[in-house]
Design a protein around this motif. Structure first.
Motif, PDB file in Angstrom:
ATOM      1  N   SER A   1       2.237  38.158  30.892  1.00  0.00           N
ATOM      2  CA  SER A   1       3.303  37.428  30.209  1.00  0.00           C
ATOM      3  C   SER A   1       3.108  37.450  28.703  1.00  0.00           C
ATOM      4  O   SER A   1       1.982  37.473  28.212  1.00  0.00           O
TER       5      SER A   1
ATOM      6  N   TYR B   1      10.521  39.146  24.697  1.00  0.00           N
ATOM      7  CA  TYR B   1       9.417  38.630  25.490  1.00  0.00           C
ATOM      8  C   TYR B   1       9.562  39.085  26.944  1.00  0.00           C
ATOM      9  O   TYR B   1      10.619  39.544  27.364  1.00  0.00           O
TER      10      TYR B   1
ATOM     11  N   SER C   1      16.843  34.048  29.480  1.00  0.00           N
ATOM     12  CA  SER C   1      16.104  34.858  30.450  1.00  0.00           C
ATOM     13  C   SER C   1      17.021  35.831  31.173  1.00  0.00           C
ATOM     14  O   SER C   1      18.183  35.508  31.471  1.00  0.00           O
TER      15      SER C   1
ATOM     16  N   ASN D   1       5.478  35.284  27.091  1.00  0.00           N
ATOM     17  CA  ASN D   1       6.277  34.094  26.756  1.00  0.00           C
ATOM     18  C   ASN D   1       5.700  32.831  27.390  1.00  0.00           C
ATOM     19  O   ASN D   1       6.407  31.834  27.536  1.00  0.00           O
TER      20      ASN D   1
ATOM     21  N   HIS E   1      14.081  36.964  27.166  1.00  0.00           N
ATOM     22  CA  HIS E   1      12.896  36.997  28.008  1.00  0.00           C
ATOM     23  C   HIS E   1      13.225  37.852  29.225  1.00  0.00           C
ATOM     24  O   HIS E   1      14.013  37.431  30.087  1.00  0.00           O
TER      25      HIS E   1
END
Length: 589
Positions: free
Chosen positions: A399, A347, A247, A401, A325
């Motif tokens: 979103s 993502y 992330s 993910n 992400h």
């Protein structure tokens, strides 16, 4: 009156593309708000004032905030509480390699890690440019600055030590660091460099040749020319020294600045509302800053999908197509951005404004106003998941993910612990959004530098701050795993160790501290070596040698100093004045 409001609304739409809702104005009949149907879940950062209005005026078409005619036929309602199959996400290609690229040994000092970002060549560059600027200024004024002498790399490092220590030991006035009052004087500053020397270095401190700068308005003008070498160096070293986890947080940071500057910004909800805005991308696990980009106002480069889309794609350019992400807030987000990231194997998870183009009509303000507390509405469109959660206020999340399900979290409430079900997308956002905020928190503990009128120095000190935070993160990674009975080096101790190393470089080259005295060896065989430069008892006095050669300050006074010869009992400046006085004394004997 209604006609006036309508005209104002139409003007707002035509100029800003509807991107500035909630503009308040008072016509003497009470405050009215335009765009009453704007999504109410926008946080305070989404309300722009003053200089913020410049941002989306840049060439941005079509607007991402026009959802008036959006079709929702491709969005499918889902029940968040129904069982859902597991979400098959591709693993991030970097996740197994997270951490320092070339780890230093655990025995390496904090200064070794700091040098990964602020290497020797940066100190040399600063010394060279400072000396060049001093010459240019003296030539421009047509007079020699008799108190100036060229700086060395060691001088620059000691100066850097001083500005770091000033952030740890804060005093109301910077002259107090050299005070004769022991309750104010800071030995870590006063004993390594005199006040006059520090002021001269600070006066001529420079990072780039001003004579080569392109004038504002001319082709090729760089608003950040004065500080560009430092920014360029940091951006390269930050990316080269660390591999982030899955992330990544993308957000803006603010450098506090209240002076006049054409790209100064205002963000109402920030702890530092006025200042210089910096786009940032950071690892949310530790606050390691991977890249920065100072915002200098609107540009002529086309941004067909808006500024937010441009910033996310630009800041994340090194991490696309690796299944990272990206997590960002509703200032940047749009359905188009989520789709474009997904097309590049990336993502995302973000809050979003309900007026964004492509957002499902079933989840806009009109259709979510009467949601019960804790109620969740969700819709999917391929990999995209749109969620509205009515918690303490409505939160809209987009979103790619997250699954449509819910997770149970615990909250501290009055009277004990409460278990609450929240959407997976909201939990995902809360867990990974605040990497830049963590970096801001770490650098806020101890400031670097003091306030002044030169805006570019604020950016310089910001880069030094972020370099220290990044170095501390790498240092901690090198120390793991720690023994069960051991504690890691604190952020404060890490900074102090860097300062000690910066000063040690100066001392190792034969420059002794003032408190240790300055030897008169070699000035004359008949002059005792007991003559030392020490702090004399009492208030400071006029330098004996400056008085002899009739040197004057800008105010026409003889320069004063608290130091002098312990044997001769006369006030003398360190260096030339002390040596010249005793050389003349030795020759007279």
């Amino acid at each position: 009156m209604d006609e006036v409001l309508r005209l104002f609304h139409d003007a707002n739409e035509s100029i800003y593309g509807g991107d500035y809702p909630g503009l308040d104005f008072d016509l003497g009949l009470g405050t009215r708000t335009v765009n009453q149907d704007y999504e109410s879940d926008i946080d305070d950062e989404a309300v722009f004032h003053g200089h913020e209005e410049e941002e989306n005026v840049a060439a941005q078409a079509p607007s991402q905030d026009d959802n008036s005619g959006a079709e929702s036929v491709d969005w499918t309602p889902v029940n968040p509480t129904d069982p859902v199959p597991p979400l098959n996400l591709q693993p991030c290609t970097n996740s197994s390699d997270q951490g320092p690229v070339d780890p230093l040994p655990s025995s390496s000092s904090p200064f070794d890690f700091f040098s990964l970002f602020f290497y020797e060549d940066m100190s040399q560059m600063m010394a060279d440019q400072t000396n060049l600027y001093a010459v240019q200024q003296q030539q421009r004024k047509g007079k020699v600055d008799e108190y100036w002498k060229p700086v060395t790399v060691a001088d620059m490092k000691v100066s850097l030590n001083i500005v770091i220590v000033m952030g740890i030991h804060v005093l109301p006035e910077y002259s107090m660091y050299w005070s004769t009052d022991d309750r104010l004087r800071v030995a870590g500053i006063a004993d390594v460099m005199g006040k006059n020397r520090y002021e001269k270095i600070n006066q001529y401190l420079h990072l780039n040749d001003s004579s080569q700068a392109v004038a504002r308005g001319a082709e090729g003008h760089d608003p950040l020319y004065k500080v560009r070498p430092v920014i360029k160096n940091f951006r390269k070293r930050a990316a080269d020294n660390y591999i982030p986890g899955t992330s990544l947080s993308i957000d803006e940071a603010m450098i506090a600045y209240n002076g006049r500057l054409h790209f100064k910004q205002y963000i109402k909800a920030k702890p530092t509302p006025w200042g210089i805005k910096v786009w940032c991308i950071a690892d949310p696990q530790n606050g390691y800053m991977l890249d920065i980009d100072v915002y200098t106002g609107k540009v002529n480069n086309p941004m067909p999908h808006g500024l937010g889309h441009h910033v996310v794609m630009n800041m994340g350019r090194n991490y696309l197509s690796k299944y990272h992400h990206f997590v960002y807030d509703n200032y940047f987000s749009s359905v188009k951005l989520a789709e474009d990231l997904l097309a590049q194997n990336t993502y995302c998870c973000s809050t979003i404004r309900g007026s964004r183009k492509g957002w499902p009509q079933q989840l806009n303000k009109a259709n979510t106003d009467k949601m019960a507390p804790g109620e969740i509405k969700a819709m999917t469109k391929g990999r995209l998941l749109a969620t509205v959660f009515n918690d303490k206020r409505k939160v809209s999340v987009l979103s790619t993910n997250s699954s449509p399900g819910v997770s149970t979290v615990t909250r501290r409430v009055k009277g004990g612990i409460q278990h609450v079900e929240i959407p997976n997308s909201v939990l995902n956002y809360n867990n990974h959004m605040f990497g830049v905020d963590l970096a801001d928190q770490l650098r806020s503990y101890y400031a670097v530098g003091r306030s002044g009128v030169k805006w570019w120095r604020y950016i310089l000190w910001f880069v030094v701050q972020v370099s220290i935070v990044n170095a501390w993160n790498l240092y901690q990674a090198a120390q793991r795993p720690l023994p069960s009975n051991a504690r890691g080096v604190s952020h404060l101790k890490f900074r102090l160790d860097i300062c000690s190393a910066l000063v040690a470089v100066n001392v190792s080259k034969g420059k002794r501290k003032v408190s240790q005295g300055v030897s008169t060896a070699g000035l004359g065989s008949s002059l005792s070596s007991d003559h030392q430069l020490d702090r004399l008892v009492g208030r400071k006095g006029a330098c004996h040698w400056c008085s002899k050669i009739k040197a004057k300050t800008n105010k026409g006074r003889t320069p004063e100093t608290p130091y002098g010869c312990s044997i001769c009992k006369v006030h003398l400046h360190k260096g030339l004045c002390f040596a010249s006085f005793h050389k003349e004394l030795a020759s007279a004997q």
